[in-house]
Design a protein around this motif. Structure first.
Motif, mmCIF file in Angstrom:
data_model
loop_
_atom_site.group_PDB
_atom_site.id
_atom_site.type_symbol
_atom_site.label_atom_id
_atom_site.label_comp_id
_atom_site.label_asym_id
_atom_site.label_seq_id
_atom_site.Cartn_x
_atom_site.Cartn_y
_atom_site.Cartn_z
ATOM 1 N N ASP A 244 0.846 -1.187 0.000
ATOM 2 C CA ASP A 244 0.000 0.000 0.000
ATOM 3 C C ASP A 244 0.885 1.242 0.000
ATOM 4 O O ASP A 244 1.509 1.557 1.006
ATOM 5 N N LEU A 245 0.965 1.915 -1.121
ATOM 6 C CA LEU A 245 1.745 3.146 -1.217
ATOM 7 C C LEU A 245 0.778 4.314 -1.166
ATOM 8 O O LEU A 245 0.045 4.579 -2.125
ATOM 9 N N GLN A 246 0.775 4.976 -0.036
ATOM 10 C CA GLN A 246 -0.150 6.088 0.155
ATOM 11 C C GLN A 246 0.452 7.073 1.144
ATOM 12 O O GLN A 246 1.138 6.689 2.084
ATOM 13 N N HIS A 247 0.182 8.333 0.893
ATOM 14 C CA HIS A 247 0.531 9.368 1.849
ATOM 15 C C HIS A 247 -0.522 10.450 1.731
ATOM 16 O O HIS A 247 -0.887 10.853 0.622
ATOM 17 N N ARG B 284 -2.938 8.131 -3.228
ATOM 18 C CA ARG B 284 -2.570 6.713 -3.256
ATOM 19 C C ARG B 284 -1.942 6.395 -4.608
ATOM 20 O O ARG B 284 -2.374 6.910 -5.640
ATOM 21 N N ASP C 194 2.737 14.327 -1.944
ATOM 22 C CA ASP C 194 2.299 13.096 -1.287
ATOM 23 C C ASP C 194 2.818 11.867 -2.026
ATOM 24 O O ASP C 194 3.207 10.879 -1.408
ATOM 25 N N CYS C 195 2.828 11.917 -3.348
ATOM 26 C CA CYS C 195 3.332 10.811 -4.149
ATOM 27 C C CYS C 195 4.803 10.546 -3.823
ATOM 28 O O CYS C 195 5.202 9.395 -3.599
ATOM 29 N N LYS D 36 6.442 11.331 -1.151
ATOM 30 C CA LYS D 36 6.545 10.796 0.206
ATOM 31 C C LYS D 36 6.163 9.317 0.244
ATOM 32 O O LYS D 36 6.778 8.531 0.963
ATOM 33 N N ALA D 37 5.165 8.925 -0.528
ATOM 34 C CA ALA D 37 4.767 7.514 -0.582
ATOM 35 C C ALA D 37 5.851 6.654 -1.233
ATOM 36 O O ALA D 37 6.050 5.502 -0.841
ATOM 37 N N SER E 217 8.980 4.713 0.839
ATOM 38 C CA SER E 217 8.970 3.344 1.366
ATOM 39 C C SER E 217 9.408 2.334 0.312
ATOM 40 O O SER E 217 10.080 1.352 0.630
#
Length: 150
Positions: free
Chosen positions: A25-28, A32, A96-97, A99-100, A103
């Motif tokens: 799950d890549l979300q920030h 998403r 946000d992308c 930052k996601a 990970s």
């Protein structure tokens, strides 16, 4: 800017090319990343992930790519880049992308990764300055930002 028009389908299983077959799950924040495909960049000879960006209401707001690897190997396009559609700009989706993606970079054993954007894209540059630092690379039209993966 994404490079989809120059890419080819990745031949074989993603893991055979050093990519994860499940990215998790890549979300920030309100953004998403939905894995769209695994691609191959024949110019740089690199496998990469291509993601759709989704807002919290499910709307597709753009597209990003991520190529794991050493910054010297990924060249002038960097490890990551993409676009947010005009109607969704200035809402924090690009930041946000990025930052996601931290990970995913971390899972690939990267301490940091490079994101590029055109010098003319002031909004993207402002967002990238908030999550990383601009690095000096001589490329007339592009800016390069180093983003820590932690």
């Amino acid at each position: 800017m994404t490079t989809s028009q120059f890419l080819e389908q990745l031949a074989g299983a993603p893991v055979a090319h050093g990519l994860f077959d499940k990215v998790g799950d890549l979300q920030h924040g309100r953004t998403r990343l939905d894995l769209e495909s695994y691609q191959y960049d024949p110019v740089r000879k690199l496998p990469l992930y291509v993601f759709k960006l989704l807002a919290d209401d499910g709307a597709v707001v753009g597209q990003y790519h991520f190529a794991p690897g050493d910054p010297d190997q990924v060249g002038e396009i960097g490890n990551a880049g993409g676009h947010v559609d005009a109607a969704y700009r200035d809402k924090g989706h690009s930041k946000d992308c990025i930052k996601a993606l931290k990970s995913l970079a971390w899972r690939h054993g990267m301490a940091s990764f490079i994101v590029t954007c055109p010098k003319s894209n002031g909004a993207a540059r402002t967002a990238l300055q908030q999550v990383g630092k601009e690095i000096d690379r001589q490329d007339g039209d592009m800016c390069f930002y180093e983003i820590p993966a932690t």
